[in-house]
Design a protein around this motif. Sequence first.
Motif, PDB file in Angstrom:
ATOM      1  N   ASP A  97      17.418 -27.235 -29.143  1.00  0.00           N
ATOM      2  CA  ASP A  97      17.536 -25.840 -29.546  1.00  0.00           C
ATOM      3  C   ASP A  97      17.053 -24.892 -28.456  1.00  0.00           C
ATOM      4  O   ASP A  97      16.002 -25.093 -27.845  1.00  0.00           O
ATOM      5  CB  ASP A  97      16.732 -25.604 -30.829  1.00  0.00           C
ATOM      6  N   TRP A 117      10.941 -15.594 -29.900  1.00  0.00           N
ATOM      7  CA  TRP A 117      11.367 -16.867 -30.476  1.00  0.00           C
ATOM      8  C   TRP A 117      10.334 -17.531 -31.381  1.00  0.00           C
ATOM      9  O   TRP A 117      10.727 -18.254 -32.313  1.00  0.00           O
ATOM     10  CB  TRP A 117      11.765 -17.829 -29.357  1.00  0.00           C
ATOM     11  N   SER A 175      21.705 -22.232 -30.579  1.00  0.00           N
ATOM     12  CA  SER A 175      20.512 -22.519 -31.374  1.00  0.00           C
ATOM     13  C   SER A 175      20.887 -22.765 -32.830  1.00  0.00           C
ATOM     14  O   SER A 175      21.489 -21.899 -33.472  1.00  0.00           O
ATOM     15  CB  SER A 175      19.540 -21.335 -31.294  1.00  0.00           C
ATOM     16  N   SER A 196      19.216 -14.300 -28.985  1.00  0.00           N
ATOM     17  CA  SER A 196      19.885 -15.374 -28.249  1.00  0.00           C
ATOM     18  C   SER A 196      20.123 -15.011 -26.790  1.00  0.00           C
ATOM     19  O   SER A 196      20.465 -15.880 -25.981  1.00  0.00           O
ATOM     20  CB  SER A 196      21.234 -15.713 -28.909  1.00  0.00           C
TER      21      SER A 196
END
Length: 238
Positions: A97, A117, A175, A196
């Motif tokens: 990921d 994140w 992801s 992202s």
Amino acid sequence: MSGWTAKRFWKDVRTEAVEGGYAVYLDARPIRSPAKRPLVLPTVAMAEAVAAEWAAVDKVVDPGVMPVTRSANAAIDKVAVQFGEVAALIAAYGGSDLLCYRAEGPEELVRAQAEAWDPLLDWASDTYGAPLVTTVGVIPVAQSPESLTRLSAPLFSASAFELTALHDLVSLTGSLVLGLAATCDAFEPETIWRLSRIDEDWQAAQWGEDEEAAHAAARKHDAFLHARHFWEISALRA
């Protein structure tokens, strides 16, 4: 009749409830997929969106401006007939990921990644019972098999239409966590897309934006927003 007839021949477009969902008719003819399967759609919202695309056709059918029809065709002709393989392909993103691979430097980028994140990884842990570990650099890090199984469960329980949307949501962001978050009403699609793009946006801020890369990013952004919309109109609550 193939769903991709080259020229317009119909006058009216309408939707109708049929067994298993909703169909779109061009005059008296139901639209079929390119593989000549009945284009039976799961929700009124999707049927209306497909009908609107066909009603907007002027003289020649252009699939490039009919994204909902294209995605519905993919769900019926591709995803539904190889559902397990597609779900497994998407699930594999969990093992590598994007959110788990952090920069070694500079400090500003390291901090930006963590601030962006870490909350999503916490969300995945809390929501799915699926904690993931992070690493620095690109050397693969092993994730807990239990976490990966729990993260992939929503894929295997999705409909073919939902899985079609998830395929793009996950592959475009790189992801599984972000792809799943994009289906959650708690997150704005634009926020997920921005998360992202942390690395790319940081690089552009430092060195300037490449025109070709910017055009490619814009196309991916549009595709991501379409996938999010397709997820919404795939859900039976729509």
